[in-house]
Enzyme design. Sequence first.
Site, PDB file in Angstrom:
ATOM      1  CG  ASP A   1      -1.887  -1.174   1.202  1.00 19.00           C
ATOM      2  OD1 ASP A   1      -2.333  -1.535   0.101  1.00 19.00           O
ATOM      3  OD2 ASP A   1      -2.194  -1.739   2.268  1.00 19.00           O
TER       4      ASP A   1
ATOM      5  CD  GLU B   1      -3.729 -12.321  -6.496  1.00 15.45           C
ATOM      6  OE1 GLU B   1      -2.861 -11.744  -5.791  1.00 15.45           O
ATOM      7  OE2 GLU B   1      -4.072 -13.497  -6.309  1.00 15.45           O
ATOM      8  CE1 TYR B   2      -4.389  -5.380  -5.131  1.00 12.51           C
ATOM      9  CE2 TYR B   2      -3.653  -3.140  -5.550  1.00 12.51           C
ATOM     10  CZ  TYR B   2      -4.511  -4.020  -4.938  1.00 12.51           C
ATOM     11  OH  TYR B   2      -5.514  -3.529  -4.139  1.00 12.51           O
ATOM     12  CD  GLU B   3       4.379  -8.283 -11.501  1.00 12.45           C
ATOM     13  OE1 GLU B   3       4.363  -8.878 -10.400  1.00 12.45           O
ATOM     14  OE2 GLU B   3       5.343  -8.311 -12.272  1.00 12.45           O
TER      15      GLU B   3
HETATM   16  C1  LIG Z   1      -2.151  -3.521  -2.516  1.00 11.97           C
HETATM   17  S1  LIG Z   1      -2.308  -5.094  -1.832  1.00 11.97           S
HETATM   18  C2  LIG Z   1      -1.192  -6.110  -2.820  1.00 11.97           C
HETATM   19  C3  LIG Z   1      -1.473  -7.576  -2.694  1.00 11.97           C
HETATM   20  C4  LIG Z   1      -0.510  -8.500  -3.442  1.00 11.97           C
HETATM   21  N1  LIG Z   1       0.829  -8.443  -2.862  1.00 11.97           N
HETATM   22  C5  LIG Z   1      -0.441  -8.169  -4.913  1.00 11.97           C
HETATM   23  O1  LIG Z   1       0.595  -7.672  -5.355  1.00 11.97           O
HETATM   24  O2  LIG Z   1      -1.428  -8.457  -5.620  1.00 11.97           O
HETATM   25  C6  LIG Z   1      -1.394  -4.936  -0.308  1.00 11.97           C
HETATM   26  C7  LIG Z   1      -1.673  -6.070   0.670  1.00 11.97           C
HETATM   27  O3  LIG Z   1      -0.800  -5.928   1.777  1.00 11.97           O
HETATM   28  C8  LIG Z   1      -1.539  -6.148   2.974  1.00 11.97           C
HETATM   29  N2  LIG Z   1      -0.879  -5.361   4.022  1.00 11.97           N
HETATM   30  C9  LIG Z   1      -0.708  -4.021   4.015  1.00 11.97           C
HETATM   31  N3  LIG Z   1      -0.089  -3.622   5.140  1.00 11.97           N
HETATM   32  C10 LIG Z   1       0.147  -4.739   5.869  1.00 11.97           C
HETATM   33  C11 LIG Z   1       0.737  -4.979   7.122  1.00 11.97           C
HETATM   34  N4  LIG Z   1       1.222  -3.962   7.868  1.00 11.97           N
HETATM   35  N5  LIG Z   1       0.825  -6.236   7.562  1.00 11.97           N
HETATM   36  C12 LIG Z   1       0.333  -7.267   6.824  1.00 11.97           C
HETATM   37  N6  LIG Z   1      -0.255  -7.110   5.621  1.00 11.97           N
HETATM   38  C13 LIG Z   1      -0.349  -5.855   5.150  1.00 11.97           C
HETATM   39  C14 LIG Z   1      -2.936  -5.658   2.664  1.00 11.97           C
HETATM   40  O4  LIG Z   1      -3.901  -6.247   3.510  1.00 11.97           O
HETATM   41  C15 LIG Z   1      -3.095  -6.062   1.207  1.00 11.97           C
HETATM   42  O5  LIG Z   1      -3.649  -7.351   1.069  1.00 11.97           O
END
Ligand SMILES: C[S@@+](CC[C@H](N)C(=O)[O-])C[C@H]1O[C@@H](n2cnc3c(N)ncnc32)[C@H](O)[C@@H]1O
Length: 213
Positions: free
Chosen positions: A118, A193-195
Amino acid sequence: MRLRNKPWAEQLIQEHPELISVNPTDMAGKWQTKFAQVQPIELELGSGKGKFIIEKAQKNPQINYLAMEVQTAALGMILKRQIELQLPNLQLLQANGRDINSLFAREEITKLYLNFSDPWPKTRHTKRRLTAPNFLEQYQDILLAPGNIEFKTDNQGLFEYSLVSCNNFGMKFDEVLLDLHQSERAAANITTEYEEKFSKKGQPIYFLAAHFK
Ligand SMILES: C[S@@+](CC[C@H](N)C(=O)[O-])C[C@H]1O[C@@H](n2cnc3c(N)ncnc32)[C@H](O)[C@@H]1O
């Protein structure tokens, strides 16, 4: 990214302690006992729905993979797949990364993946970025030398911030790519997925490989 609530996910997680650990307080130094074989453990922090880590585990049986995620709905999706696949080298962990070094012993992890973390663009949220110094300090503790991290994002602001943050922390850069999919790494790259979503829109994917020691 917040996924829509999945009412079944919480119960599924409770039913499978052999595959997923929820906010464990006693696992530091013991993660190898969760896997079928003792072999290097690689961790993805923020696994989302798990496409990347599942493919990694399928392609690399000689490595143990840990999918760490805070959201119940996302973990429910990974867990569903893992119940079908029963990959002996994949474990799930529900916890927030902000306390990551309470979950692992020093040098317990061989490599860390941060995929499409994020971006937290507001300055007041800088400390929540997964490449902020408060996170890097903890990664340095839990990673075995040389302390490898791989980071991918579509977000230019987060990428630039991460380059500066890692550099200021004294990390050494192994590779910096401004368009991963047009690079020599593209053929072996496992997408998330995001990529998939962002590259279909024509956005370049930024990539950083770096180490601490
Ligand atoms: C934007 S999504 C990307 C998901 C995946 N890595 C992708 O590239 O498709 C970011 C993910 O990181 C998780 N996340 C964000 N901050 C986190 C934290 N401090 N601890 C654990 N998970 C976290 C969120 O819940 C979310 O599922």
